[in-house]
Design a protein around this motif. Structure first.
Motif, mmCIF file in Angstrom:
data_model
loop_
_atom_site.group_PDB
_atom_site.id
_atom_site.type_symbol
_atom_site.label_atom_id
_atom_site.label_comp_id
_atom_site.label_asym_id
_atom_site.label_seq_id
_atom_site.Cartn_x
_atom_site.Cartn_y
_atom_site.Cartn_z
ATOM 1 N N ARG A 179 0.844 -1.212 0.000
ATOM 2 C CA ARG A 179 0.000 0.000 0.000
ATOM 3 C C ARG A 179 0.874 1.255 0.000
ATOM 4 O O ARG A 179 0.637 2.210 -0.726
ATOM 5 C CB ARG A 179 -0.944 -0.011 1.216
ATOM 6 N N ILE A 180 1.896 1.227 0.830
ATOM 7 C CA ILE A 180 2.779 2.410 0.898
ATOM 8 C C ILE A 180 3.505 2.608 -0.431
ATOM 9 O O ILE A 180 3.690 3.728 -0.908
ATOM 10 C CB ILE A 180 3.810 2.255 2.043
ATOM 11 N N ALA A 181 3.891 1.491 -1.076
ATOM 12 C CA ALA A 181 4.607 1.605 -2.358
ATOM 13 C C ALA A 181 3.713 2.276 -3.396
ATOM 14 O O ALA A 181 4.163 3.142 -4.166
ATOM 15 C CB ALA A 181 5.045 0.231 -2.835
ATOM 16 N N LEU A 182 2.415 1.905 -3.407
ATOM 17 C CA LEU A 182 1.482 2.535 -4.356
ATOM 18 C C LEU A 182 1.398 4.036 -4.105
ATOM 19 O O LEU A 182 1.413 4.856 -5.030
ATOM 20 C CB LEU A 182 0.077 1.931 -4.197
ATOM 21 N N PHE A 183 1.316 4.375 -2.825
ATOM 22 C CA PHE A 183 1.237 5.799 -2.464
ATOM 23 C C PHE A 183 2.478 6.548 -2.972
ATOM 24 O O PHE A 183 2.382 7.611 -3.584
ATOM 25 C CB PHE A 183 1.102 5.916 -0.940
ATOM 26 N N PHE A 184 3.641 5.958 -2.764
ATOM 27 C CA PHE A 184 4.877 6.631 -3.206
ATOM 28 C C PHE A 184 4.945 6.739 -4.730
ATOM 29 O O PHE A 184 5.435 7.720 -5.266
ATOM 30 C CB PHE A 184 6.119 5.907 -2.652
ATOM 31 N N ASN A 185 4.412 5.725 -5.432
ATOM 32 C CA ASN A 185 4.410 5.826 -6.898
ATOM 33 C C ASN A 185 3.547 6.992 -7.358
ATOM 34 O O ASN A 185 3.927 7.732 -8.268
ATOM 35 C CB ASN A 185 3.895 4.525 -7.519
ATOM 36 N N ASP A 186 2.385 7.164 -6.713
ATOM 37 C CA ASP A 186 1.518 8.299 -7.074
ATOM 38 C C ASP A 186 2.210 9.619 -6.738
ATOM 39 O O ASP A 186 2.182 10.574 -7.502
ATOM 40 C CB ASP A 186 0.182 8.225 -6.319
ATOM 41 N N LEU A 187 2.845 9.630 -5.573
ATOM 42 C CA LEU A 187 3.525 10.856 -5.142
ATOM 43 C C LEU A 187 4.644 11.220 -6.132
ATOM 44 O O LEU A 187 4.848 12.391 -6.480
ATOM 45 C CB LEU A 187 4.122 10.612 -3.746
ATOM 46 N N ASN A 188 5.299 10.197 -6.637
ATOM 47 C CA ASN A 188 6.380 10.426 -7.603
ATOM 48 C C ASN A 188 5.847 11.112 -8.861
ATOM 49 O O ASN A 188 6.446 12.046 -9.381
ATOM 50 C CB ASN A 188 7.025 9.077 -7.951
ATOM 51 N N GLU A 189 4.680 10.641 -9.336
ATOM 52 C CA GLU A 189 4.060 11.272 -10.517
ATOM 53 C C GLU A 189 3.830 12.763 -10.257
ATOM 54 O O GLU A 189 4.087 13.617 -11.101
ATOM 55 C CB GLU A 189 2.686 10.639 -10.797
ATOM 56 N N VAL A 190 3.315 13.047 -9.057
ATOM 57 C CA VAL A 190 2.979 14.436 -8.724
ATOM 58 C C VAL A 190 4.252 15.292 -8.676
ATOM 59 O O VAL A 190 4.295 16.397 -9.228
ATOM 60 C CB VAL A 190 2.227 14.499 -7.370
ATOM 61 N N VAL A 191 5.291 14.760 -8.041
ATOM 62 C CA VAL A 191 6.532 15.536 -7.934
ATOM 63 C C VAL A 191 7.135 15.768 -9.327
ATOM 64 O O VAL A 191 7.607 16.859 -9.650
ATOM 65 C CB VAL A 191 7.558 14.833 -7.012
ATOM 66 N N MET A 192 7.083 14.736 -10.186
ATOM 67 C CA MET A 192 7.633 14.901 -11.539
ATOM 68 C C MET A 192 6.842 15.965 -12.305
ATOM 69 O O MET A 192 7.399 16.714 -13.113
ATOM 70 C CB MET A 192 7.601 13.574 -12.323
ATOM 71 N N LYS A 193 5.546 16.033 -12.074
ATOM 72 C CA LYS A 193 4.732 17.059 -12.730
ATOM 73 C C LYS A 193 5.212 18.446 -12.297
ATOM 74 O O LYS A 193 5.332 19.377 -13.093
ATOM 75 C CB LYS A 193 3.255 16.813 -12.350
ATOM 76 N N LEU A 194 5.511 18.560 -11.011
ATOM 77 C CA LEU A 194 5.998 19.849 -10.492
ATOM 78 C C LEU A 194 7.323 20.234 -11.161
ATOM 79 O O LEU A 194 7.560 21.404 -11.487
ATOM 80 C CB LEU A 194 6.177 19.720 -8.977
ATOM 81 N N VAL A 195 8.173 19.223 -11.393
ATOM 82 C CA VAL A 195 9.450 19.489 -12.074
ATOM 83 C C VAL A 195 9.171 20.109 -13.441
ATOM 84 O O VAL A 195 9.752 21.130 -13.824
ATOM 85 C CB VAL A 195 10.266 18.181 -12.256
ATOM 86 N N VAL A 196 8.239 19.487 -14.185
ATOM 87 C CA VAL A 196 7.937 19.974 -15.537
ATOM 88 C C VAL A 196 7.386 21.407 -15.483
ATOM 89 O O VAL A 196 7.788 22.269 -16.266
ATOM 90 C CB VAL A 196 6.930 19.021 -16.232
ATOM 91 N N ILE A 197 6.505 21.660 -14.515
ATOM 92 C CA ILE A 197 5.935 23.016 -14.411
ATOM 93 C C ILE A 197 7.048 24.031 -14.162
ATOM 94 O O ILE A 197 7.158 25.059 -14.831
ATOM 95 C CB ILE A 197 4.902 23.087 -13.243
ATOM 96 N N LEU A 198 7.916 23.721 -13.199
ATOM 97 C CA LEU A 198 8.937 24.714 -12.826
ATOM 98 C C LEU A 198 10.019 24.859 -13.886
ATOM 99 O O LEU A 198 10.631 25.920 -14.018
ATOM 100 C CB LEU A 198 9.551 24.350 -11.473
ATOM 101 N N MET A 199 10.231 23.798 -14.684
ATOM 102 C CA MET A 199 11.250 23.919 -15.729
ATOM 103 C C MET A 199 10.855 24.971 -16.764
ATOM 104 O O MET A 199 11.703 25.545 -17.440
ATOM 105 C CB MET A 199 11.499 22.577 -16.404
#
Ligand code: ASP
Length: 428
Positions: A179-199
């Protein structure tokens, strides 16, 4: 229909950089002594714009490294693989650094940039060395006593250790771990999106950074140190354009031309920010999205590299050591040079990739061979431009090792690597 192609992000960054340099140089030329312009434009608008951009990158680093490394570790089918990954990457990082500094010393001995009399009188700047950490301290510091503190301070090695242990525990914790691994995978997507926005802010950020630098930098100092400056640049160019492509080709068989081309964005970010740490979001993006490296490898090797791998910095140290010895008329022996290579390679492990840290490491190297640390004052005037250039080489080295490790572990999508447009869609 409008047939005009939209500009890619890379092009926008290059335009921002060019405009920044031009505006900065014009301001220096026309308003160099104008207090209003200096206070409000250079140290007001440009300073704020540049700092906000660099802060936005730094803001991403800790969450990005932690979350993607936890995801990377969870997705490793076999956690014992971690030891092998660590061994390979550290060996490659240290070997490439040793090659870099050897090349730099060789080139500096060949050209003797410090042999002319004029350089002794070039600078009245002073340099007082900050304490560099001892090797024992570096070892002790790898284990975090408080992970929150490690994150608050942005201590990369400690964050890496905590994330690895956390990731391993997730894989061993059965259903709860899943369950925690799934949560971290979703969180990773969100953080990567933030990278793209800020770039997307990069072209403006780069403009402000360059405009500030070129409104203040005194290029005349380069004149006196031109030989030192060119030897460092030459060694950096040889390392990036000959050593890396050769190692990459020999160890992986992959096309070095594609590699160099795909490194453009990360190298531009590194050049503008002079910080491998702040560039990490872009290096990770480049490795995973453009070069097809699996996140389980890149999330480990890239942050590790940003901390322990500084080939460009080692090159500056090699040339600077020879230069300072020549200016002071001190002869270095072969054992001295071996000591320089060893110290510079090991010093890179304990120091973070942030602007100017290379000079602190240089102090440590000079002390080892009994050269005067004050000699650093001679080269400080041209260090910023060299810092920017060597940081671009540092992140190129991090990415190259990442690819070699990924290819050897068969954790790489070759179709993505060979596709010139991979990972570029967001640019349109
Ligand atoms: N600025 C470099 C980096 O972040 C370190 C240095 O050479 O000072 O990689």
């Amino acid at each position: 229909m409008n047939s005009k192609k939209p500009l890619t992000l890379t092009m926008k960054i290059i335009i921002g950089m060019g405009l920044g340099i031009t505006v900065g140089a014009i301001i220096q030329y026309l308003f160099g002594d104008n207090t209003f312009v200096n206070d409000n434009i250079v140290n007001g608008l440009f300073l704020a714009g540049g700092k906000i951009f660099v802060n936005s990158l730094k803001m991403l680093v800790v969450p990005l490294v932690f979350v993607s490394l936890v995801c990377g570790t969870c997705s490793l089918a076999d956690p014992s693989k971690l030891g092998r990954l660590g061994g390979k990457s550290i060996l490659l990082y240290l070997t490439t650094t040793a090659i870099a500094i050897t090349l730099a010393i060789g080139l500096a001995l060949l050209i003797s940039p410090g042999a002319s009399e004029t350089v002794t009188m070039t600078s009245n700047a002073t340099f007082s060395a900050k304490e560099a950490p001892s090797f024992t301290q570096v070892l002790i510091n790898i284990m975090p006593s408080n992970p929150i503190n490690a994150m608050a301070e942005g201590n990369m090695l400690q964050i890496i250790v905590f994330a690895l242990l956390f990731g391993i525990s997730i894989t061993l914790a059965g259903e709860a771990g899943k369950r925690i691994a799934l949560f971290f995978n979703d969180l990773n997507e969100v953080v990567m999106k933030l990278v793209v926005i800020l770039m997307n802010l990069a072209p403006y950020g780069v403009f402000f950074l360059m405009a500030k630098l070129f409104s203040e930098i005194s290029l005349s100092t380069i004149g006196n140190l031109i030989q030192y400056f060119l030897v460092v640049l030459g060694a950096l160019a040889i390392h990036a354009l000959i050593t890396y492509p050769t190692i990459l080709k020999v160890l992986t068989g992959l096309s070095p031309v594609i590699f160099i081309r795909k490194m453009r964005d990360a190298a531009l970010f590194a050049f503008s920010t002079a910080s491998s740490n702040a560039t990490m979001p872009v290096t990770l993006e480049t490795a995973t999205k453009k070069m097809g490296v699996d996140n389980s490898i890149a999330s480990f090797t890239v942050p590790l590299g940003a901390t322990i791998n500084m080939d460009g910095t080692a090159i500056m140290q090699g040339v600077a050591t020879v230069f300072i010895a020549q200016v002071y008329g001190i002869d270095l022996t072969v054992p001295d040079f071996l000591l320089v290579i060893l110290t510079a390679t090991l010093a890179s492990i304990g120091t973070a990739g942030v602007p100017g840290v290379g000079l602190i490491m240089l102090a440590m190297v000079l002390q080892q061979v009994n050269l005067p640390v004050e000699g650093i004052a001679l080269i400080i005037g041209v260090d910023r431009l060299l810092d920017m250039t060597r940081t671009a080489v540092n992140v190129t080295g991090d990415s190259m090792v990442t690819i070699i490790v990924a290819k050897s572990e068969k954790e790489m999508e070759l179709d993505v690597y060979n596709d010139p447009w991979a990972g570029s869609k967001k640019e349109e």
